[in-house]
Write an enzyme that holds these catalytic residues in place. Sequence first.
Site, PDB file in Angstrom:
ATOM      1  N   GLU A  39      51.570  23.291  89.244  1.00 15.33           N
ATOM      2  CA  GLU A  39      50.817  24.249  90.043  1.00 15.33           C
ATOM      3  C   GLU A  39      49.439  24.428  89.411  1.00 15.33           C
ATOM      4  O   GLU A  39      49.301  24.431  88.186  1.00 15.33           O
ATOM      5  CB  GLU A  39      51.526  25.600  90.117  1.00 15.33           C
ATOM      6  CG  GLU A  39      52.816  25.592  90.920  1.00 15.33           C
ATOM      7  CD  GLU A  39      52.587  25.325  92.387  1.00 15.33           C
ATOM      8  OE1 GLU A  39      51.472  25.596  92.893  1.00 15.33           O
ATOM      9  OE2 GLU A  39      53.524  24.835  93.052  1.00 15.33           O
ATOM     10  N   HIS A  94      55.506  27.464  96.115  1.00 17.82           N
ATOM     11  CA  HIS A  94      54.296  27.401  95.293  1.00 17.82           C
ATOM     12  C   HIS A  94      54.422  28.164  93.980  1.00 17.82           C
ATOM     13  O   HIS A  94      53.424  28.343  93.280  1.00 17.82           O
ATOM     14  CB  HIS A  94      53.051  27.856  96.060  1.00 17.82           C
ATOM     15  CG  HIS A  94      52.738  26.968  97.235  1.00 17.82           C
ATOM     16  ND1 HIS A  94      52.673  25.598  97.113  1.00 17.82           N
ATOM     17  CD2 HIS A  94      52.496  27.251  98.539  1.00 17.82           C
ATOM     18  CE1 HIS A  94      52.390  25.081  98.296  1.00 17.82           C
ATOM     19  NE2 HIS A  94      52.290  26.047  99.180  1.00 17.82           N
TER      20      HIS A  94
END
Length: 335
Positions: free
Chosen positions: A133, A289
């Site tokens: 990420e 996410h």
Amino acid sequence: MEVLKMANSRVSLLRHSLNSFFPPSATSTFSLSILPTRRFIVSASISSKEAFVDSLSSQQAATPFADSENPKLSNRWKPMCLYYTQDKCTMMQDSSHLQKFNHSFYLENELNTTEYKNKHSEHFDFFLVLDLEGKVEILEFPVLMIDAKTMNVVAFFHRFVRPSEMSEERINEYIEGKYGKLGVDRVWHDTAIPFTDVIEQFEEWMTKHNLCSNDLCGPLPRAAFVTCGNWDIKTKIPQQCKVSKMKLPSYFMEWINLKDIYLNFYKRRAAGMRTMMNELNISLLGSHHLGIDDSKNIARVLQRMLTDGAILKITAKRNPQVHEKVEFLFENRIK
């Protein structure tokens, strides 16, 4: 009356979340001086606020220590303790904490693996599911180690990563925009370390699990990285190595792009993890996410594909002399 009871339960749950927002113990050495002053609303150990509320009834029925002693007994969804994933949870003896937060990487699934045949065992013993990420600099580095024979998670590595070329003000803005909406910005500030330290610890972790030697972590003979797309290893890790002024590790020279395997096995194109999960009727767990949650969901897709008979092969290789040059080994692939 039922509506009122439900409202009271959610208020009580929120109070528990607020109480668990602070670091896991009063003796914690985590620095608080760099934290944003406005974000004190959700537990730092929670990876999905909505699912946490919805899972209240199952949490109340959970048995203390069940997830650490026998993860299959507590395979109901609970948010991961993000201090635990980084070896920094100090509440492993607190039964109420263990009831609220997951401390196991047992993958919740409904797969029937009785007919699973490990067709790829002669090539790989382990798959390392990686999902980074951070678009500007890497912010999160999670890896799940999957046993190719059993399809179970046998080890994990998770670190939040502190940018090396940003001011503190810019970092705070970046983290609030990325993790604030997920309610995990506090734990990021508590635990994030530079990328060079992450890689050093990751190599120690791989050595511990016999994936590379004590002297040098080179190409991995028994394991392969599995990603959902080429971006993580093809693009982002080399970029971060340049920013961090370090040499690209040689174990990042090849990988398996699960999208390409999916396309060639099921004969249909999948744009990403969510598409694959929807088409395979796999429910999303945790927060999309949040890297550690995405890694678990990608691993569940991997489990299903292996169960269905997919054979995992290397899909991309980097030129050892010119790292920017990558050879894609599947003619039919996602571009």
